[in-house]
Design an enzyme around this catalytic site. Structure first.
Site, mmCIF file in Angstrom:
data_model
loop_
_atom_site.group_PDB
_atom_site.id
_atom_site.type_symbol
_atom_site.label_atom_id
_atom_site.label_comp_id
_atom_site.label_asym_id
_atom_site.label_seq_id
_atom_site.Cartn_x
_atom_site.Cartn_y
_atom_site.Cartn_z
ATOM 1 N N ASP A 111 -2.159 -10.251 9.914
ATOM 2 C CA ASP A 111 -1.323 -9.052 10.032
ATOM 3 C C ASP A 111 -0.442 -9.126 11.271
ATOM 4 O O ASP A 111 0.308 -8.196 11.550
ATOM 5 C CB ASP A 111 -2.214 -7.803 10.130
ATOM 6 N N ASP A 120 -5.934 -7.178 -1.556
ATOM 7 C CA ASP A 120 -6.362 -6.947 -0.174
ATOM 8 C C ASP A 120 -7.847 -6.609 -0.109
ATOM 9 O O ASP A 120 -8.479 -6.278 -1.128
ATOM 10 C CB ASP A 120 -5.517 -5.771 0.374
ATOM 11 N N MET A 121 -8.413 -6.658 1.077
ATOM 12 C CA MET A 121 -9.818 -6.272 1.295
ATOM 13 C C MET A 121 -9.974 -5.976 2.780
ATOM 14 O O MET A 121 -10.161 -6.882 3.587
ATOM 15 C CB MET A 121 -10.724 -7.437 0.899
ATOM 16 N N ASP A 150 0.826 -1.211 0.000
ATOM 17 C CA ASP A 150 0.000 0.000 0.000
ATOM 18 C C ASP A 150 0.868 1.271 0.000
ATOM 19 O O ASP A 150 1.956 1.281 0.580
ATOM 20 C CB ASP A 150 -0.839 -0.057 1.287
ATOM 21 N N LYS A 186 -0.800 -8.616 -4.593
ATOM 22 C CA LYS A 186 -1.355 -8.827 -3.256
ATOM 23 C C LYS A 186 -2.728 -8.163 -3.286
ATOM 24 O O LYS A 186 -2.823 -6.939 -3.388
ATOM 25 C CB LYS A 186 -0.441 -8.194 -2.203
HETATM 26 C C1 DGJ Z 1 -3.800 -5.017 5.361
HETATM 27 C C2 DGJ Z 1 -2.852 -6.112 5.000
HETATM 28 O O1 DGJ Z 1 -3.145 -7.271 5.696
HETATM 29 C C3 DGJ Z 1 -1.440 -5.624 5.247
HETATM 30 O O2 DGJ Z 1 -0.526 -6.657 5.026
HETATM 31 C C4 DGJ Z 1 -1.172 -4.444 4.365
HETATM 32 O O3 DGJ Z 1 -1.211 -4.851 3.027
HETATM 33 C C5 DGJ Z 1 -2.187 -3.359 4.636
HETATM 34 N N1 DGJ Z 1 -3.536 -3.863 4.558
HETATM 35 C C6 DGJ Z 1 -2.035 -2.224 3.668
HETATM 36 O O4 DGJ Z 1 -2.999 -1.283 3.807
#
Ligand code: DGJ
Length: 704
Positions: free
Chosen positions: A507, A443-444, A332, A441
């Site tokens: 995370d 994401d959501m 990000d 990657k």
């Molecule tokens: C959540 C993801 O799980 C993280 O690894 C990272 O990519 C952040 N979002 C970025 O906003």
């Protein structure tokens, strides 16, 4: 009386025996046995007690209230208040190898139900239904559930719970009367309600007991239940939660449920997991990359967050390559206006203030260093503070006239809106076509609160459209691998894995927390799909500190990577990263193809995992000390799954820095190595070392 036929579906060591007549009932789902004697069916005929219906009511693959079953029906629906109590009769049975398709009709209600059931050589069963409306007038489907019977000896459950940074936790409960129900209404697979459940005989454990594991392959709202009927019969059910009014089938239209996957093992949880792992490897994962070793990652997120300076990023890449990293991923923060998590989602244009020379120099630099390049996206999301929202507020997934809470300052895009869908595809396609991107990657980060499309509920369709978006991207860019991430482990299930290649498990990079998260994930997923990164020594999500050895060994048993800024790390740390990357590479083919075991321990303060090669020629064992040892000695390490008669050389591959300083002496086998038979390893084992809490040891066994 209708003719009934016995149908056998056979796996390698398990079997499902069904009786198919007007309806289909599972008679046996367990070990492979000979069922050829013509009268064996007699042994299973149920008595009919007083005080209930006069006839025996079979528990079918699609329970129906109107037959007098009193169980949660497979189908609940109506046609403007009518046709609400369907009774289906099987009209066609197609049995081919281990696949059974049953077509059932209810001519009065004007409905056809197709049930597909398959058992594969890895002993994994899958089942789903397709409902078709044959009559004029919309048929409103409220529920359509997949159902599998469990035997009465299934008396205990293991279920999953969790939250952000604490995924895949397990809990046990008895299954005696009543039952269990779990609902997920978060719009994605969720951290909280992972769609799986295990039923088993009392006190089933990793090595023993009969277990039946279930995994519902769906990335949205779901309901799982395991019921004990008043007569003691049991069944498991899994379904999508359809929101009010969202599934209305016009004449000729159909709806198909997601697959419910299930597997029986008489070898406890390890047996079940090994079956699911093989199924995932051979039947779920996209096959194109199956022979490619999984590259070691460096992901920039915890290293630099939103601070992107291409020169600095290139120096991170240089150092990453020196340490042995094989894929470099910019997370990000790279797109226009994305200086924090409050703005810019949806504006998928490169931030030219951060990247004045474009992205190409960075990608080329990464490629020249011999690494693949990956890029982060969060396609389904939008910030209100974005050009996209300002231009298209109507693209929000929402119910008009209602406010909805933000999540991480963001909202969800309505993927049923064709323009929005096409815009997202075009943006992804642009980046994948313009740069040499090998990996996304995806994401959501937000839960779905008001899944509304043009005023109507659209939670189910939003998930379908998400799958279609990924499929469309993959069809155009078949060489791109995709990671499924949703604020860590919020979208991890078999259906998403059919179109992606790896999961970001959590995370939480704290090695201690990761031990339990990764263990929970291992019940249904093999190590190679589990993204596990070495984070900085000072963990960002828990603020705990761990030595590199514990972080390194914990990340080793997955798809390994590092998640930090290598430029800022000390030489000692860097040497550590290099060491564990090298170790992972040397063990990677074993870890990503062998049989995984969660070992029984004599002390609950330990967690021990092993991977044994399919040909039993070698094994690696990770002993993790999670808390203070309960007693001053920790019992024995017993390693299953080896060749009993073969001789193995035992050696230690890695241990904590202070290993020898905390005791008078450790078990001599750890220093000198020793030679043991597989049988000895399994039955007698080796004395355990004494470890400080939050440390780990890696042991290797090699057949002589
Ligand atoms: C959540 C993801 O799980 C993280 O690894 C990272 O990519 C952040 N979002 C970025 O906003």
């Amino acid at each position: 009386m209708t003719n009934k036929t016995l149908i056998e579906l056979k796996g390698t060591s398990t079997q499902m025996l069904l009786e198919v007549g007007e309806l289909a009932e599972i008679l046996h789902w367990g070990k492979n046995i000979d069922v050829s004697l013509p009268q064996s069916r007699l042994a299973l005929q149920r008595p009919v007690p007083y005080g209930r219906l006069d006839d025996d009511i079979a528990m079918s693959l699609s329970p129906e209230l109107a037959r007098g079953l009193f169980s949660s029906p497979a189908l609940e629906g109506h046609r403007n208040g009518l046709d609400w109590a369907p009774v289906f009769t099987i009209s066609e049975t197609i049995h081919y190898d281990n696949q059974l398709t049953l077509v059932s009709e209810d001519a009065c209600a004007g409905l056809t139900l197709k049930t597909e059931l398959q058992l594969d050589q890895h002993d994994v069963v899958k089942v789903r239904h397709t409902l078709t409306n044959n009559k004029p007038g919309a048929y409103q489907v409220n529920r359509l559930a997949n159902t599998l019977m469990l035997p009465e000896r299934a008396k205990e459950l293991m279920t999953f719970f969790g939250r952000w940074v604490h995924e895949f936790q397990t809990v046990r409960q008895p299954l005696l009367q009543g039952g269990f129900q779990q609902e997920n209404r978060r719009g994605r697979t969720s951290h909280e309600h992972y769609p799986a459940i295990v039923a088993g005989t009392s006190h089933f454990d990793e090595m023993t007991g009969d277990v039946w594991g279930f995994h519902f392959a769906w990335s949205g709202n779901h309901r799982l239940r395991v019921d004990v009927k008043a007569d003691g019969r049991r069944y498991a059910q899994a379904e999508v939660i359809y929101l009010p009014g969202e599934v209305a089938l016009e004449q000729g239209e159909s709806i198909t449920t997601p697959w419910l996957y299930a597997s029986y093992s008489d070898r406890g949880l390890n047996g079940m997991s090994q079956q699911f792992h093989e199924h995932v490897r051979h039947s779920i994962l996209p096959s194109e990359f199956s022979s490619k070793p999984r590259p070691i990652h460096l992901n920039t997120w915890e290293g630099i967050y939103f601070e992107h300076d291409p020169d600095y990023i290139m120096s991170m890449a240089t150092q990453a390559a020196q340490m042995g990293v094989e894929r470099f991923i910019i997370d990000d923060g790279w797109f226009k206006g994305r200086d924090g998590d409050k703005a810019a989602l949806g504006d998928w244009l490169l931030d030219e203030t951060k990247y004045p020379n474009g992205l190409a120099p960075v990608v080329e630099h990464v490629n020249k260093l011999g690494m693949e390049f990956g890029l982060w996206f969060e396609p389904e999301m939008i910030n209100k503070n974005s050009d996209l929202y300002r231009a298209h507020p109507e693209w929000l997934l929402a119910v008009d006239s209602y406010q909805q809470p933000a999540g991480r300052n963001q909202y969800v895009i309505d993927l049923q809106n064709e323009d929005a869908f096409n815009y997202l595809f075009e943006r992804l396609d642009y980046f994948l076509s313009t740069y040499n991107i090998a990996y996304i990657k995806w994401d959501m980060n937000r839960e779905v609160v008001q899944p509304g499309h043009e005023g109507r509920a659209a939670g189910y369709e939003q998930v379908v459209r998400y799958y279609q978006l990924v499929d469309k991207v993959r069809a155009k860019h078949p060489n791109v691998e995709i990671e499924s991430c949703a604020a860590g482990g919020g979208r991890i299930d078999f259906e998403v894995l059919k179109r992606t290649h790896r999961f970001w498990a959590s995370d939480n990079n704290d090695a201690l927390e990761r031990q339990s998260i990764q263990r929970g994930m291992s019940y249904f997923f093999p190590p190679e799909v589990m993204g596990s990164h070495i984070g900085a020594s000072h963990c960002h999500s828990t603020r705990r500190r761990h030595a590199i050895e514990f972080r390194g060994l914990t990340a080793l048993f997955g798809h390994m990577g590092i998640e930090l800024d290598p430029v800022k790390e000390s030489d000692v740390e860097k040497q550590g990263f290099e060491r564990y990357i090298k170790l992972h590479k040397s063990l990677r083919s074993l870890l990503h193809s062998g049989n995984s075991w969660r070992l029984m321990t004599d002390d609950k303060a330990h967690q021990i995992s092993a991977v044994v090669a399919k040909d039993k020629s070698q094994a690696v064992i990770q002993i993790a000390q999670l808390a203070m040892p309960t007693n001053s000695l920790s019992g024995h390490l017993r390693i299953p799954g080896l060749d009993p008669k073969a001789r193995y050389q035992v050696s230690v591959l890695d241990k904590p820095a202070l290993f020898d300083d905390i005791v008078n002496y450790q078990p001599p086998w750890m220093e000198e190595g020793c030679e043991l038979t597989g049988e000895w390893c399994e039955e007698i084992g080796l004395t355990m070392p004494i470890l400080d809490s939050e440390t780990a040891v890696l042991v290797q066994l090699q057949r002589i």
